[in-house]
Design an enzyme around this catalytic site. Structure first.
Site: not given
Length: 147
Positions: A78-80
């Site tokens: 989950q890069f966000t």
């Protein structure tokens, strides 16, 4: 490195209509990696996740870890988690690690969980994923290797 931990009754991740990972009771993890992260950060968080006492004992107290409770892990990249929303209305993802390094550390994190004897299911790194879970409690925690 950041990990959102959600205690769940069940969780699954689907990519292009195909379930790539699914668990019953356990932990659903959203995992984000930043530029400064190393294998030390990944190992620290894997150990922390495996040992978190957030499952109830017979007296209803949170005394058991996912390992003690016999649960599994669904781990989703989950890069966000490194989105910066302080300026404007569109998040800035400059703090997220480059994809190749993020994938390497995400894989290492999952390996460390497996080394501890946990069943770990995953999504597909970098793919558009549909994530579903029944958050149990609800119990949701945010862990950060930087404090």
């Amino acid at each position: 490195m950041r990990v959102v931990v959600q205690r769940c009754k069940d969780a699954s991740v689907t990519v292009d209509g195909t379930v790539t990972g699914a668990i019953g009771e356990g932990l659903m993890l959203l995992v984000g990696v930043t530029h400064e992260d190393t294998e030390k950060d990944a190992k620290y968080l894997a150990d922390k996740v495996a040992g978190l006492r957030i499952f109830e004992d017979d007296a209803g107290k949170m005394n058991f870890s996912v390992t003690d409770a016999g649960g599994a892990i669904l781990s989703v990249s989950q890069f966000t988690l490194y989105g910066d929303c302080r300026k404007g209305r569109r998040p800035n993802f400059m703090a997220a690690a480059a994809p190749a390094e993020a994938e390497r550390l995400y894989d290492y994190f999952n390996q460390e969980l497996r080394r501890g004897g946990l069943q770990v299911e995953t999504g597909i790194f970098g793919a558009m994923m549909d994530v579903s879970l029944t958050n149990w409690g609800p119990v949701t925690l945010l862990l950060d290797s930087r404090g």
